[in-house]
Design a protein around this motif. Structure first.
Motif, PDB file in Angstrom:
ATOM      1  N   ALA A  43     -35.398 -18.665 -65.213  1.00  0.00           N
ATOM      2  CA  ALA A  43     -35.170 -19.966 -64.580  1.00  0.00           C
ATOM      3  C   ALA A  43     -33.749 -20.456 -64.838  1.00  0.00           C
ATOM      4  N   LYS A  44     -33.250 -20.231 -66.040  1.00  0.00           N
ATOM      5  CA  LYS A  44     -31.891 -20.654 -66.372  1.00  0.00           C
ATOM      6  C   LYS A  44     -30.872 -19.879 -65.546  1.00  0.00           C
ATOM      7  N   LYS A  45     -31.085 -18.575 -65.403  1.00  0.00           N
ATOM      8  CA  LYS A  45     -30.194 -17.757 -64.573  1.00  0.00           C
ATOM      9  C   LYS A  45     -30.221 -18.223 -63.125  1.00  0.00           C
ATOM     10  N   GLN A  46     -31.402 -18.555 -62.625  1.00  0.00           N
ATOM     11  CA  GLN A  46     -31.544 -19.010 -61.240  1.00  0.00           C
ATOM     12  C   GLN A  46     -30.777 -20.321 -61.016  1.00  0.00           C
ATOM     13  N   ARG A  47     -30.924 -21.256 -61.952  1.00  0.00           N
ATOM     14  CA  ARG A  47     -30.192 -22.531 -61.839  1.00  0.00           C
ATOM     15  C   ARG A  47     -28.686 -22.298 -61.843  1.00  0.00           C
ATOM     16  N   HIS A  48     -28.236 -21.422 -62.722  1.00  0.00           N
ATOM     17  CA  HIS A  48     -26.807 -21.126 -62.812  1.00  0.00           C
ATOM     18  C   HIS A  48     -26.292 -20.499 -61.508  1.00  0.00           C
ATOM     19  N   MET A  49     -27.061 -19.573 -60.944  1.00  0.00           N
ATOM     20  CA  MET A  49     -26.646 -18.924 -59.702  1.00  0.00           C
ATOM     21  C   MET A  49     -26.593 -19.918 -58.539  1.00  0.00           C
ATOM     22  N   GLU A  50     -27.557 -20.833 -58.472  1.00  0.00           N
ATOM     23  CA  GLU A  50     -27.551 -21.849 -57.419  1.00  0.00           C
ATOM     24  C   GLU A  50     -26.340 -22.758 -57.557  1.00  0.00           C
ATOM     25  N   GLN A  51     -26.030 -23.153 -58.795  1.00  0.00           N
ATOM     26  CA  GLN A  51     -24.876 -24.016 -59.036  1.00  0.00           C
ATOM     27  C   GLN A  51     -23.587 -23.294 -58.654  1.00  0.00           C
ATOM     28  N   LYS A  52     -23.471 -22.032 -59.027  1.00  0.00           N
ATOM     29  CA  LYS A  52     -22.276 -21.254 -58.713  1.00  0.00           C
ATOM     30  C   LYS A  52     -22.142 -21.061 -57.198  1.00  0.00           C
TER      31      LYS A  52
END
Length: 172
Positions: A43-52
């Motif tokens: 979930a943390k990786k997904q949030r980071h990818m969406e933000q990027k």
């Protein structure tokens, strides 16, 4: 405290033993913790990818805005206008959805999403949006020649642009 292990390692170790898992057993709890840990990391990786991704779309908007302009540098007013165009990018679609919606009907999911996105972008613009510093000639050249990679943006100078004049500051 035991060392954290990946879900793959824990399940491989548990599969190696021939015993069945008991619902209140140590191995079952270990497997549960590893599963939760894995989900949290995902979930943390997904949030980071969406933000990027959102950040890269913003940079693409800036690149498209300055491509058609032969200027070498831009002043704060022009940079603020580019950012304002980013914030209001979905207003036409939102107005069309509002116009077509029957009175008394609840908001559609698309309409709700667009309103929340607009509200978020407006808040970020008011508090300060990290933007490539287009007052710098080298940064303008780099943004114009940008290939869309996240890594290529590390060479740019950045500034914090706010909606109100005078609140802007130089960052790098």
């Amino acid at each position: 405290m035991p060392l954290a292990k990946s879900l793959n390692k824990v399940s491989k170790k548990i599969a190696g033993s021939s015993a069945t898992l008991h619902a209140k057993g140590r191995k079952f709890k270990q497997l549960g913790r590893a599963t939760e840990r894995e989900a949290k990391i995902k979930a943390k990786k997904q949030r980071h990818m969406e933000q990027k991704n959102h950040e890269l779309l913003f940079y693409l908007h800036i690149q498209e805005s300055i491509q058609e302009n032969p200027q070498e540098t831009f002043d704060l007013h022009e940079i603020r206008e580019i950012v304002r165009q980013w914030v209001i990018r979905d207003d036409e679609e939102l107005a069309e959805i509002d116009k077509n919606r029957r009175p008394g009907r609840p908001l559609t999911s698309r309409q709700q999403l667009l309103k929340e996105k607009r509200k978020h972008d407006e808040h970020v613009f008011e508090t300060g949006l990290r933007t490539p510093d287009l007052r710098d000639k080298d940064t303008v050249v780099n943004v114009k020649n940008w290939n869309g990679n996240a890594g290529a943006s590390t060479a740019w100078k950045f500034t914090l642009i706010t909606k109100n004049a005078g609140d802007d500051e130089m960052t790098n």
